[in-house]
Each structure stands twice: as C-alpha cells, then as structure tokens.
Design an enzyme around this catalytic site. Structure first.
Site, PDB file in Angstrom:
ATOM      1  N   GLY A   1      29.076 -37.529  41.939  1.00 13.50           N
ATOM      2  CA  GLY A   1      29.951 -38.241  42.887  1.00 13.50           C
ATOM      3  C   GLY A   1      29.715 -37.917  44.338  1.00 13.50           C
ATOM      4  O   GLY A   1      28.665 -38.216  44.905  1.00 13.50           O
TER       5      GLY A   1
ATOM      6  N   LYS B   1      22.668 -37.958  33.745  1.00  7.57           N
ATOM      7  CA  LYS B   1      22.605 -37.187  34.991  1.00  7.57           C
ATOM      8  C   LYS B   1      21.560 -36.074  34.883  1.00  7.57           C
ATOM      9  O   LYS B   1      20.825 -35.805  35.847  1.00  7.57           O
ATOM     10  CB  LYS B   1      23.995 -36.625  35.314  1.00  7.57           C
TER      11      LYS B   1
ATOM     12  N   GLU C   1      38.430 -42.382  30.111  1.00  7.20           N
ATOM     13  CA  GLU C   1      38.442 -43.847  30.078  1.00  7.20           C
ATOM     14  C   GLU C   1      38.944 -44.341  28.730  1.00  7.20           C
ATOM     15  O   GLU C   1      39.025 -43.573  27.766  1.00  7.20           O
ATOM     16  CB  GLU C   1      37.031 -44.352  30.329  1.00  7.20           C
TER      17      GLU C   1
ATOM     18  N   GLU D   1      22.339 -41.412  45.591  1.00  5.58           N
ATOM     19  CA  GLU D   1      23.065 -40.135  45.668  1.00  5.58           C
ATOM     20  C   GLU D   1      24.309 -40.111  44.777  1.00  5.58           C
ATOM     21  O   GLU D   1      24.646 -39.090  44.158  1.00  5.58           O
ATOM     22  CB  GLU D   1      23.479 -39.863  47.121  1.00  5.58           C
TER      23      GLU D   1
HETATM   24  P1  NDP Z   1      34.495 -50.575  37.625  1.00  4.63           P
HETATM   25  O1  NDP Z   1      34.518 -50.937  36.185  1.00  4.63           O
HETATM   26  O2  NDP Z   1      35.723 -50.109  38.253  1.00  4.63           O
HETATM   27  O3  NDP Z   1      33.979 -51.851  38.444  1.00  4.63           O
HETATM   28  C1  NDP Z   1      32.917 -52.632  38.015  1.00  4.63           C
HETATM   29  C2  NDP Z   1      32.801 -53.845  38.890  1.00  4.63           C
HETATM   30  O4  NDP Z   1      31.669 -54.593  38.460  1.00  4.63           O
HETATM   31  C3  NDP Z   1      34.008 -54.782  38.846  1.00  4.63           C
HETATM   32  O5  NDP Z   1      34.319 -55.218  40.130  1.00  4.63           O
HETATM   33  C4  NDP Z   1      33.506 -55.962  38.002  1.00  4.63           C
HETATM   34  O6  NDP Z   1      34.078 -57.198  38.339  1.00  4.63           O
HETATM   35  C5  NDP Z   1      32.046 -55.965  38.373  1.00  4.63           C
HETATM   36  N1  NDP Z   1      31.228 -56.629  37.361  1.00  4.63           N
HETATM   37  C6  NDP Z   1      31.164 -56.383  36.041  1.00  4.63           C
HETATM   38  N2  NDP Z   1      30.305 -57.226  35.437  1.00  4.63           N
HETATM   39  C7  NDP Z   1      29.842 -58.035  36.414  1.00  4.63           C
HETATM   40  C8  NDP Z   1      28.954 -59.126  36.412  1.00  4.63           C
HETATM   41  N3  NDP Z   1      28.361 -59.559  35.300  1.00  4.63           N
HETATM   42  N4  NDP Z   1      28.683 -59.747  37.582  1.00  4.63           N
HETATM   43  C9  NDP Z   1      29.276 -59.324  38.724  1.00  4.63           C
HETATM   44  N5  NDP Z   1      30.141 -58.283  38.778  1.00  4.63           N
HETATM   45  C10 NDP Z   1      30.414 -57.659  37.638  1.00  4.63           C
HETATM   46  O7  NDP Z   1      33.294 -49.523  37.793  1.00  4.63           O
HETATM   47  P2  NDP Z   1      33.232 -48.260  38.766  1.00  4.63           P
HETATM   48  O8  NDP Z   1      33.512 -48.693  40.140  1.00  4.63           O
HETATM   49  O9  NDP Z   1      34.001 -47.155  38.181  1.00  4.63           O
HETATM   50  O10 NDP Z   1      31.689 -47.834  38.616  1.00  4.63           O
HETATM   51  C11 NDP Z   1      30.662 -48.543  39.263  1.00  4.63           C
HETATM   52  C12 NDP Z   1      29.372 -47.734  39.169  1.00  4.63           C
HETATM   53  O11 NDP Z   1      29.562 -46.475  39.813  1.00  4.63           O
HETATM   54  C13 NDP Z   1      28.907 -47.406  37.752  1.00  4.63           C
HETATM   55  O12 NDP Z   1      27.504 -47.396  37.705  1.00  4.63           O
HETATM   56  C14 NDP Z   1      29.449 -46.001  37.525  1.00  4.63           C
HETATM   57  O13 NDP Z   1      28.710 -45.277  36.565  1.00  4.63           O
HETATM   58  C15 NDP Z   1      29.222 -45.431  38.901  1.00  4.63           C
HETATM   59  N6  NDP Z   1      30.058 -44.279  39.205  1.00  4.63           N
HETATM   60  C16 NDP Z   1      31.412 -44.373  39.071  1.00  4.63           C
HETATM   61  C17 NDP Z   1      32.207 -43.298  39.381  1.00  4.63           C
HETATM   62  C18 NDP Z   1      33.688 -43.380  39.262  1.00  4.63           C
HETATM   63  O14 NDP Z   1      34.364 -42.361  39.528  1.00  4.63           O
HETATM   64  N7  NDP Z   1      34.262 -44.518  38.907  1.00  4.63           N
HETATM   65  C19 NDP Z   1      31.627 -42.015  39.830  1.00  4.63           C
HETATM   66  C20 NDP Z   1      30.191 -42.048  39.999  1.00  4.63           C
HETATM   67  C21 NDP Z   1      29.447 -43.142  39.674  1.00  4.63           C
HETATM   68  P3  NDP Z   1      35.656 -57.504  38.144  1.00  4.63           P
HETATM   69  O15 NDP Z   1      36.341 -56.688  39.203  1.00  4.63           O
HETATM   70  O16 NDP Z   1      35.798 -58.958  38.392  1.00  4.63           O
HETATM   71  O17 NDP Z   1      35.961 -57.072  36.771  1.00  4.63           O
HETATM   72  N1  HSE Z   2      32.900 -40.527  33.778  1.00  2.00           N
HETATM   73  C1  HSE Z   2      32.278 -39.706  34.779  1.00  2.00           C
HETATM   74  C2  HSE Z   2      32.934 -38.317  34.750  1.00  2.00           C
HETATM   75  C3  HSE Z   2      32.431 -40.351  36.127  1.00  2.00           C
HETATM   76  O1  HSE Z   2      33.908 -38.089  34.017  1.00  2.00           O
HETATM   77  O2  HSE Z   2      32.440 -37.422  35.426  1.00  2.00           O
HETATM   78  C4  HSE Z   2      31.507 -39.810  37.159  1.00  2.00           C
HETATM   79  O3  HSE Z   2      30.174 -40.100  36.909  1.00  2.00           O
END
Ligand code: NDP
Ligand code: HSE
Length: 444
Positions: A145, A216, A201, A140
């Site tokens: 989001g 998406k 970003e 979902e």
């Molecule tokens: P972040 O970059 O904030 O976090 C990524 C996490 O993944 C970190 O904790 C990082 O570890 C970990 N990580 C990276 N590489 C590895 C690895 N090789 N092994 C284990 N852990 C790893 O990402 P987001 O939380 O922003 O996004 C996560 C997902 O959610 C993505 O698919 C994104 O597209 C999706 N998403 C995000 C939204 C948002 O608003 N941020 C909205 C909707 C979807 P460390 O902390 O040690 O660096």
């Molecule tokens: N980079 C994305 C946005 C995060 O700006 O909407 C949510 O998928």
C-alpha cells in the site's frame, strides 16, 4: 506562489498531463479526490497540471459523485484515446485488465497500476510493451500500500546486493493472527470477527489462503534479485490451518505467529545462486521487529550487503494510503513526460533460477504429545537424525503418563524436515503431533 520550471514555463502554463483512470472504487475514488483537492500542489511537483480526462467504471450510473462527462464503461476505448497520456489502473484482476494495459502501453501511454495479481503473472509482457513504445510502467501501490518499498528496491538499492526481503505484506491475515494471539481465540471465529468489522473481504480466499501475499512476494523477489519470479514460483501456504494451539505453543516459547513473505538469495555449496520465494505462517521471537507489527499494518525487512538491515513499515491497504502511492507514481510519470526521461525498466539480467521449496533451507518447531517412558526421546531424535536434521533445542514437560515435547531444529532442507515430521507422526510413542511450524528470525 508561482513555481517556474528550469525551462522558464510555470507548471500551469504547460500542456496538462492527461490521465485516464480505470476503476473508481476504494482506491480510485481517493485518487480522484486527491487529484482534485491537490491539483495546484501536484502541478507544481509534476511540472504541469495533471488532469483527469476519463474514468472507466463497470456501472457509470452508480457514480453520481463523479462528473458524468468523464464516465464511461468502455475501458478498452478509453485507454487508447488520443487525448490520454497516462492510464491509471485501479480495477484489479488479470482479465480483461491485461489486454487494456497492453493496448495502452503499445499506444505509448504510460501506466500506473496497483494490480499485484496482474504484475505477479505478466510483468515481463507488460515491460516488453512499455520498452517497445518508450512508455513508463510504475506499480508502487501493488505491494504494501502506502509504504515506499518498490521504489527503494528498484532505484535506491540498485547499487547494492540484496540478500533477503522478508515481511508482513497482507493486512487481513496479520489482523487475524494478531487477534488470535491477543485473545486466544481460534481461526474461524476470528475470521468471522474480521469480516464483521470489515477487515476481511466478502470472499477472503485471496488473503487467507496466501494468494495475495504470494503475488506480492513474486514482485518483491523479481525486483530484489533482478530475476523473473511469478506467483506460480512462490511456495504458498495460508493461515487457515493455524490453530489456537499453535499460538499458545508460540507464546509459551516467547514467540508469535505471522504470515510472512520470504524472498531469499540462496547460495549453494558450489557457489551457484538461486532465488527462494515463499509465503507461509512462521513462528518468530516476540523480540523480532516484525512481531510487533499488529493489526492491518504491513512491514518489510530488507537485508543488503552494503546497506545492512532496513525496515519499511506503514499502512499496507486502504483507499487513501494506497492512493498516496498511486499519486507518487503519477507525479513520477508526469515529471518524465515534462522534462524527458524514463522510469526504471525491467531488470531481470541476473535470471536466477527459482529453488524448489523442498530444497530451501528452513527451521521447524515441532510440538508433540508423546508417551512418557524410557527411550521415547531417543526414538524421536533418531527420526530427525535419519533425515540428516540437526536438533537445536528440546524441551519436555510432563503431565501424568504423557509428555509434551517441543523440538526446534537447525536449518535443513524443507523436504527433509517434512519427511521427518511424517515419520514421527507414525511412531507408536507419539500420541499427537500438536503443532508444526517453521521458525524465522533466530540464530540458526
Ligand atoms: P474496488 O473493487 O473497490 O474497485 C474496483 C473498481 O473497478 C470499481 O470502480 C469498478 O466499477 C471498476 N471495475 C470493475 N470492473 C470493471 C470493468 N469491467 N470496466 C471498468 N471498470 C470496472 O477495488 P479497489 O479499489 O479495492 O482495488 C483496486 C486495485 O488496487 C486492485 O488491483 C487491488 O488489488 C489494488 N489494491 C487495493 C488496495 C485496497 O486497500 N483496496 C490496496 C492495494 C492495492 P464500479 O464502481 O462501477 O463497480
Ligand atoms: N487484501 C490486501 C490486504 C489489500 O489485506 O493486505 C492490500 O493489498
């Protein structure tokens, strides 16, 4: 208050649903927080305690806030551990996440993910692995989001015939376009401001070039039309070429500019159906519901034969909003495991082909600076006619020996519209093609 399940056991007496989380960044940290803070409520809703048994991150030493005994940097080992029932993936990207999730599904672990990039390319393979082992695959949070959108498409509207899904699915670009509209500023300076404020970003490419929205759109089109549509099938244009002049032209005509994902069921004259999926900037009337969606919000408009028009609106990104969608999926998986049953599987039975962008019917708004003398309008109109494009409206404003001409067309194949613009640009009487943009949300 103790909640007793139909089978007589209270949720807290049941064996816990054991969760491995991959990634603990923006979204993952909020999921971890809510899992702890709302443990009692979640157990009551899921029918069993939901327990975090492992967290994989890239740099465990950077996470002193998390229990050290849960942390690992070895996601591949964590996902197949015997004491894991569900894998929640919040790392993002395709490799190596794809191999982790396939291993988890092959081992019978259900998966909850927010990873639109992966799903837009590899959902068929992931669904096949889930089917083979009887695991669930929920996602979902991957689109829009916090907004409950994919579950309505997969479940609530499963009995209807969806004809169109159109919306703002990228918050970063919507923030930039809203700011350009409000201030009259150009794209580059607005992007700088968005980066400074933390909306865009460090590398905004996936957002501003439309890749995020295209992923998406692929997911939305697949679910809405019961067909496999991947990101490569989606026509994609970003917002880098949208100028202050485009916004000004739109404003003059009572419109604004939005980056939309548009997924349509297209029926040809012979009755054959296909799917069109595209992401590009469009002009829409200011009176349209999507025009009022500003800042980093998302909104998606769905049209279905029986349901009519539906609108979904809310926060499309951010840690807590996205975590809300992840936890909703986690509760669904837990309920299935406690009470038996499976979540929805892939539904691709319609297998509609994807229509190339050139054959997709669109409408154009073309703004030109032309010589202000006899026969100019006729030459421009002739170019449209030569490509079989019907004109819906023409507006002219004079300034000295130059006229500003705006032409809005009826629906025509996108390739015909493109060829018309190419031809017009070469006319001697045309000084400049000021703005070319597709138009949506008006009578055709
Ligand atoms: P972040 O970059 O904030 O976090 C990524 C996490 O993944 C970190 O904790 C990082 O570890 C970990 N990580 C990276 N590489 C590895 C690895 N090789 N092994 C284990 N852990 C790893 O990402 P987001 O939380 O922003 O996004 C996560 C997902 O959610 C993505 O698919 C994104 O597209 C999706 N998403 C995000 C939204 C948002 O608003 N941020 C909205 C909707 C979807 P460390 O902390 O040690 O660096
Ligand atoms: N980079 C994305 C946005 C995060 O700006 O909407 C949510 O998928």
């Amino acid at each position: 208050m103790s909640t007793v399940s139909p089978k007589g056991l209270s949720p807290t007496d049941r064996a816990p649903i054991r969760v491995a989380m991959l990634g603990c960044g923006t979204v993952g940290s909020e999921v971890a927080r809510l899992l702890t803070e709302q443990a009692t409520e979640l157990a009551a809703r899921a029918g069993a305690p939901v327990e975090l048994v492992g967290i994989a991150v890239r740099r465990p030493d950077k996470h002193p806030e998390l229990p050290a005994e849960l942390l690992t940097d070895d996601a591949a080992a964590l996902v197949v551990r015997d004491d894991v029932d569900v894998v929640v993936e919040l790392v993002g990207g395709i490799d190596p996440v794809r191999s982790w999730l396939l291993a988890a599904l092959n081992a019978g672990k259900s998966v909850v993910t927010a990873n639109k990039a992966l799903l837009a390319e590899h959902s068929a393979e992931l669904f096949e692995a889930a089917d083979a082992s009887g695991a669930d695959l929920y996602f979902e949070a991957a689109v829009a989001g916090a907004i409950p959108l994919l579950r309505p498409l997969r479940e609530s509207l499963a009995g209807d015939r969806i004809t169109r899904v159109m919306g703002i699915v990228n918050g970063t670009t919507n923030y930039i376009l809203s700011a350009m509209d409000a201030t009259g500023a150009g794209y580059a300076e607005t992007l700088d401001e968005a980066s400074r404020l933390g909306y865009a970003e460090a590398d905004p490419t996936a957002d501003v070039d439309g890749y995020d929205a295209a992923s998406k759109a692929a997911i939305l089109a697949s679910l809405a039309f019961h067909s496999r549509v991947t990101a490569k099938d989606v026509h994609r244009e970003g917002i880098a070429d949208v100028t202050a002049s485009d916004l000004a032209a739109a404003r003059t005509l009572g419109r604004t500019v939005k980056l939309l994902a548009i997924c349509e069921r297209v029926t040809a004259d012979d009755g054959t159906e296909s799917v069109s999926a595209r992401v590009h900037p469009v002009m829409i009337p200011r009176s349209h519901q999507l025009a009022g969606v500003s800042g980093a919000f998302n909104a998606v408009y769905v049209e279905a034969d029986a349901a009519g028009e539906l609108m979904f609106y809310g926060q499309g990104a951010g840690g807590a909003p996205t975590a809300s969608a992840v936890l909703g999926d986690l509760v669904a998986v837990a309920r299935n495991q406690v009470h038996g049953g499976r979540g929805p599987r892939e539904s691709a039975h319609a297998a509609l082909p994807v229509r190339p962008m050139g054959q997709t019917p669109t409408r154009y708004h073309v703004s030109l600076d032309v010589a202000d003398r006899a026969g100019v309008l006729a030459q421009v109109a002739q170019a449209f006619a030569a490509h079989g494009v019907s004109i819906a409206a023409v507006r002219q404003r004079d300034a000295n020996d130059t006229a500003s001409l705006v032409v809005v067309t009826h629906l025509a194949p996108d390739a015909a519209l493109q060829s018309t613009v190419d031809e017009i640009a070469k006319l001697d009487v045309v000084h400049e093609v000021v703005s070319v943009m597709r138009v949506e949300g008006e009578d055709q």
